[in-house]
Structures are given as structure tokens and as C-alpha cells.
Design an enzyme around this catalytic site. Structure first.
Site, PDB file in Angstrom:
ATOM      1  N   ASN A   1     -10.314   1.319   7.093  1.00 20.93           N
ATOM      2  CA  ASN A   1     -11.703   1.164   7.612  1.00 20.93           C
ATOM      3  C   ASN A   1     -11.818   0.857   8.979  1.00 20.93           C
ATOM      4  O   ASN A   1     -12.867   0.691   9.615  1.00 20.93           O
ATOM      5  CB  ASN A   1     -12.692   0.458   6.886  1.00 20.93           C
ATOM      6  CG  ASN A   1     -12.355  -0.945   6.658  1.00 20.93           C
ATOM      7  OD1 ASN A   1     -11.368  -1.226   7.205  1.00 20.93           O
ATOM      8  ND2 ASN A   1     -12.992  -2.145   6.208  1.00 20.93           N
TER       9      ASN A   1
ATOM     10  N   HIS B   1      -4.307   6.544  -1.244  1.00 24.08           N
ATOM     11  CA  HIS B   1      -5.028   6.384  -0.126  1.00 24.08           C
ATOM     12  C   HIS B   1      -3.987   6.335   0.972  1.00 24.08           C
ATOM     13  O   HIS B   1      -4.494   6.865   2.230  1.00 24.08           O
ATOM     14  CB  HIS B   1      -5.765   4.743   0.053  1.00 24.08           C
ATOM     15  CG  HIS B   1      -7.152   4.755   0.712  1.00 24.08           C
ATOM     16  ND1 HIS B   1      -7.833   5.880   0.807  1.00 24.08           N
ATOM     17  CD2 HIS B   1      -7.888   3.841   1.266  1.00 24.08           C
ATOM     18  CE1 HIS B   1      -8.951   5.495   1.473  1.00 24.08           C
ATOM     19  NE2 HIS B   1      -8.915   4.238   1.767  1.00 24.08           N
TER      20      HIS B   1
ATOM     21  N   HIS C   1       0.868  -1.344  -0.006  1.00 24.07           N
ATOM     22  CA  HIS C   1      -0.040   0.183  -0.025  1.00 24.07           C
ATOM     23  C   HIS C   1       0.779   1.188   0.233  1.00 24.07           C
ATOM     24  O   HIS C   1       0.378   2.442  -0.161  1.00 24.07           O
ATOM     25  CB  HIS C   1      -0.767   0.047   1.177  1.00 24.07           C
ATOM     26  CG  HIS C   1      -1.827  -1.170   1.085  1.00 24.07           C
ATOM     27  ND1 HIS C   1      -3.049  -1.156   0.274  1.00 24.07           N
ATOM     28  CD2 HIS C   1      -1.974  -2.365   1.874  1.00 24.07           C
ATOM     29  CE1 HIS C   1      -3.767  -2.194   0.240  1.00 24.07           C
ATOM     30  NE2 HIS C   1      -3.276  -2.928   1.546  1.00 24.07           N
TER      31      HIS C   1
END
Length: 189
Positions: free
Chosen positions: A66, A19, A14
């Protein structure tokens, strides 16, 4: 004591995705203060810095985006930091790349990390710095866009805004959210 939280997803795959721009701002702040991140009393990495006599915890949740609220609440409880002293830094696909927007409070606006923090805190009245990752995303899956890496040209723009985000966060530390909003919010955001 202030708490500056940069949102992102853990794991090497990531790194450098849209993000994870919140993580990149926290890394920039740690670099500016020549400190490394350590594991905290919760599922987060953090560093303690002092800026103009004010104590600051910079933090990266090590949960997925999340589930960021768990790390924020753990840090708040451990360091006894009230919600008024928090700034959350996150990506926003509704703001043009290269723009930032600070707010004293508000909804999640579709950002799942903010949504979980609001859910865990039971309130929306914490400051946030939204970093634009682009309005010109292809239609369809937002998740593939935000989890994707910047193009070479986009990366240059993102790299140029990260120091400004760190400066805005430090302005919040010293002068508060209203001052930071007046200084850093732009009309095109």
C-alpha cells in the site's frame, strides 16, 4: 527506457503469497536475463536489462504494497522515465487464477498498490498487467486471502502463468501496450 514494476510485500513471510505474484514475475524476468537484483536509489530493488535493443528497468518496491507509489516515483525520477513507459504488474482477485489482463489505463479496482501509485502520480494513465489469483475466494476477509499462500494445485497454475506474464511484459517493451493487450488478453479474464 521502460520501467516494469512488480508489486508485492517485502519480507520472507510474504514469499509465495498470492499478493506477491508481481514480485515473482520480476524474478522470472531477472532469471531470463541472467541478472540479479540490486538496491536502487530509493526503497526498491531493481535490475537493468536490454531486450531487443531497448533498455528496461525491472523493479520490486521494498515498501509494503500500500506504499508502492513512493518507489515507483523514485525510480521514475532517478531514471527520467515518463509515465507512458511504465508497466505495473499486480495480483487481482477478481480475475480467475491462470488468467491475465493488460490495460493501458484505469482505476485501482480495489488493488491497494495500484491505488497508492495512482495517488502518488496523480493520474491513472499507466499500463498495468493484472494477474488473476482467483475469483473463488471465500467470503470475508480479502486480506487473509491475498496474503495467503497458494494451495499445491493453485501453485502449479500460478507457476505456469508467470512465464507468460514475463513474455507479456517484454511484448509491452518492444511493441507497446496495445499490441500486448491484443496478444495476451483472454476472454475468460
Amino acid at each position: 527506457m521502460k520501467l516494469i514494476v512488480g508489486l508485492g510485500n517485502p519480507e520472507k513471510r510474504h514469499e509465495n503469497t498470492r499478493h506477491n505474484i508481481g514480485f515473482e514475475v520480476i524474478d522470472e524476468m531477472a532469471r531470463l536475463f541472467q541478472t540479479g537484483m540490486t538496491t536502487g536509489k530509493g526503497n526498491f530493488h531493481h535490475a537493468k536489462i536490454t531486450h531487443r535493443g531497448k533498455g528496461v528497468i525491472v523493479l520490486k518496491p521494498m515498501t509494503y504494497m500500500n506504499l508502492s507509489g513512493h518507489a515507483v516515483v523514485a525510480a521514475m525520477n532517478f531514471y527520467k522515465i515518463p509515465v507512458e513507459e511504465i508497466l505495473v504488474i499486480c495480483d487481482d482477485l477478481n480475475i480467475p487464477l491462470g488468467s491475465i489482463r493488460l490495460r493501458a489505463k484505469g482505476s485501482a479496482g480495489g488493488q491497494n498498490g495500484l491505488k497508492h501509485i495512482i495517488q502518488c502520480l496523480g493520474r491513472e494513465d499507466f499500463a498495468r498487467l493484472r494477474v488473476g489469483i482467483g475469483r473463488d475466494h471465500p467470503s470475508g476477509s480479502y486480506s487473509s486471502f491475498v496474503l495467503g499462500k497458494f494451495s499445491e494445485e493453485e501453485r502449479k497454475t500460478a507457476d505456469s502463468i508467470i512465464p507468460e506474464c514475463a513474455e507479456a511484459a517484454l511484448d509491452f517493451v518492444v511493441h507497446g501496450i496495445e499490441h500486448a493487450m491484443n496478444r495476451f488478453n483472454r476472454k475468460n479474464a
